[in-house]
Design a protein around this motif. Structure first.
Motif, mmCIF file in Angstrom:
data_model
loop_
_atom_site.group_PDB
_atom_site.id
_atom_site.type_symbol
_atom_site.label_atom_id
_atom_site.label_comp_id
_atom_site.label_asym_id
_atom_site.label_seq_id
_atom_site.Cartn_x
_atom_site.Cartn_y
_atom_site.Cartn_z
ATOM 1 N N LEU A 81 45.743 37.361 40.923
ATOM 2 C CA LEU A 81 44.341 36.921 40.389
ATOM 3 C C LEU A 81 43.792 38.295 40.146
ATOM 4 C CD1 LEU A 81 43.359 33.962 39.705
ATOM 5 C CD2 LEU A 81 41.811 34.411 41.692
ATOM 6 N N GLY A 82 43.234 38.723 38.869
ATOM 7 C CA GLY A 82 42.556 39.662 38.680
ATOM 8 C C GLY A 82 41.445 39.582 37.554
ATOM 9 N N CYS A 83 40.654 40.660 37.161
ATOM 10 C CA CYS A 83 39.945 40.675 35.924
ATOM 11 C C CYS A 83 39.581 42.182 35.795
ATOM 12 C CB CYS A 83 39.004 39.850 36.046
ATOM 13 S SG CYS A 83 37.531 40.443 37.392
ATOM 14 N N SER A 84 38.920 42.467 34.658
ATOM 15 C CA SER A 84 38.201 43.735 34.212
ATOM 16 C C SER A 84 37.035 43.788 34.944
ATOM 17 C CB SER A 84 38.135 43.880 32.669
ATOM 18 O OG SER A 84 37.341 42.839 32.116
ATOM 19 N N THR A 85 36.391 44.912 34.980
ATOM 20 C CA THR A 85 35.195 45.177 35.907
ATOM 21 C C THR A 85 34.372 46.101 34.919
ATOM 22 O OG1 THR A 85 35.712 47.093 37.015
ATOM 23 C CG2 THR A 85 36.789 45.334 37.583
ATOM 24 N N SER A 86 33.006 46.331 35.609
ATOM 25 C CA SER A 86 32.154 47.053 35.251
ATOM 26 C C SER A 86 32.174 48.531 36.335
ATOM 27 C CB SER A 86 30.851 46.651 35.105
ATOM 28 O OG SER A 86 30.737 46.083 33.938
ATOM 29 N N GLY A 87 33.074 48.411 37.238
ATOM 30 C CA GLY A 87 33.365 49.209 38.237
ATOM 31 C C GLY A 87 34.108 48.535 39.304
ATOM 32 N N GLU A 88 35.174 49.437 39.890
ATOM 33 C CA GLU A 88 36.276 48.683 40.883
ATOM 34 C C GLU A 88 35.706 49.119 42.231
ATOM 35 O OE1 GLU A 88 37.080 49.507 37.152
ATOM 36 O OE2 GLU A 88 38.069 51.090 38.366
ATOM 37 N N ILE A 89 35.684 48.197 43.414
ATOM 38 C CA ILE A 89 35.433 48.538 44.656
ATOM 39 C C ILE A 89 36.679 48.469 45.352
ATOM 40 C CG2 ILE A 89 34.196 47.465 46.575
ATOM 41 C CD1 ILE A 89 32.288 45.987 44.627
#
Length: 363
Positions: A42-50
């Motif tokens: 499960l995953g998605c695009s981001t506005s910054g990865e933690i």
């Protein structure tokens, strides 16, 4: 470093949060899927990865967790327009429904899905005892494209979720925004779903621009700095935060990540760095309160608007979470919308400009 493929099993969860460019360069995600063929991915695009206590850009942040006593199940739905969001939520709930379902973690396209309707569909078809957390995929301040990943090539218009089953799983959640309201409250006099046309009978975008002043030229990106609080009844103590995804100059309207119901009330919000950072710690403490004594997986979903305001102090928000959640692996992303039960509530709600924390462990 090689991927820990020895952890692969039907009881393994792989979370992956990546930059928008991975839709065009999916090699890393394909390698991840190949390394864990049995796992729920499960995953998605981001506005910054933690990742841990750090925030990165143009990267892929991954967590792999294998459970001993917890059953996992994946669900998937597709949408082409926001009108299908509620039906997609119901569909996901039906795929996941079972007597021992304890919690759902959901990731959704961030631009074509009405987050409010999606969560309402999920909560309507699931018992109130099932907590719903997750978020809407991010894509920076350009609001052009997002994607969701579940082992297949990343795609827009997708919603994927994982259900956690069994008596031994513990899923804690917390959310806090740290924003304060200012200016007069205004009534939503014309709207359609998540599109706001009028406040107090006046064009919504025109009125909003008067408050932004010179910052109005940077819309919709600068709207992340000044979200709206909304509430349905004057006596409501609990206000939800809504942020703008798009504007329409011709219609003088604003499109939000969640619904803006006619007859509800709205008010501008603002915050400071210290208040945002402190609120992240509050969310983490709430989420970790019910965690088991052993290792935990912590998934943070925070808003891209918070990152824009925090600037160089963004890492402090994440460090506050890691400090409040011990013996845990941390992963997460900056989003276009956050999903978690409201403070003291159950089920799930769509939030904006909010830090949400999910802590997963086994007793």
């Amino acid at each position: 470093q090689p991927l820990p493929s020895a952890l692969d099993s039907e009881h393994t969860l792989v979370l992956a949060f990546g930059a928008p460019r991975f839709a065009d360069e999916p090699i890393a995600l394909a390698e991840l899927a190949d390394a864990f063929p049995k796992a729920i991915k499960l995953g998605c695009s981001t506005s910054g990865e933690i990742h841990g206590a750090e925030v990165h850009d143009a990267s892929l942040s991954v967590a792999v967790a294998r459970f001993d006593h917890t059953r996992l199940r994946r669900a998937r739905a597709a949408v082409t327009t926001s009108a299908g969001s509620h039906a997609a939520g119901v569909d996901l709930a039906r795929q996941l429904a079972d007597d021992d379902l304890r919690a759902v973690f959901v990731l959704s396209d961030g631009l074509h899905v009405n987050g409010t309707s999606l969560v309402e569909g999920l909560t309507a078809a699931l018992p109130t005892s099932v907590s719903i957390t997750g978020g809407l995929a991010g894509g920076g301040t350009r609001f052009k494209r997002t994607w969701v990943f579940d082992g297949e090539p990343p795609q827009p218009g997708q919603i994927c979720a994982v259900g956690f089953y069994g008596e031994r799983v513990r899923v804690g959640h917390g959310c806090e925004h740290g924003w304060g309201e200012f200016g007069p409250p205004r009534r939503v006099t014309r709207s359609h779903g998540n599109v706001l046309y009028e406040l107090d009978g006046k064009p919504a975008l025109q009125l909003y621009k008067t408050y932004l002043g010179e910052l109005a030229s940077g819309l919709p990106g600068t709207a992340l700095l000044f979200p709206l609080a909304i509430w349905r009844h004057e006596q409501d103590a609990q206000h939800l935060v809504r942020t703008i995804l798009a504007i329409d100059e011709a219609e003088q309207s604003m499109t939000f990540a969640g619904d803006m119901p006619e007859g509800s009330f709205a008010r501008l919000m603002r915050s400071t760095n210290d208040k945002l950072i402190d609120s992240a710690g509050v969310a983490a403490e709430r989420a970790s309160a019910g965690a088991a004594a052993g290792p935990s997986l912590v998934a943070c979903v925070s808003c891209g608007g918070r990152r824009l305001l925090l600037g160089e102090r963004t890492d402090e928000e994440i460090e506050t979470v890691t400090g409040a959640t011990q013996r845990a692996a941390h992963v997460g992303f900056y989003s276009y919308g956050e999903i978690a039960p409201a403070a003291g509530g159950c089920g799930g709600e769509l939030h904006n400009q909010t830090m949400t924390v999910t802590v997963i462990s086994e007793a």
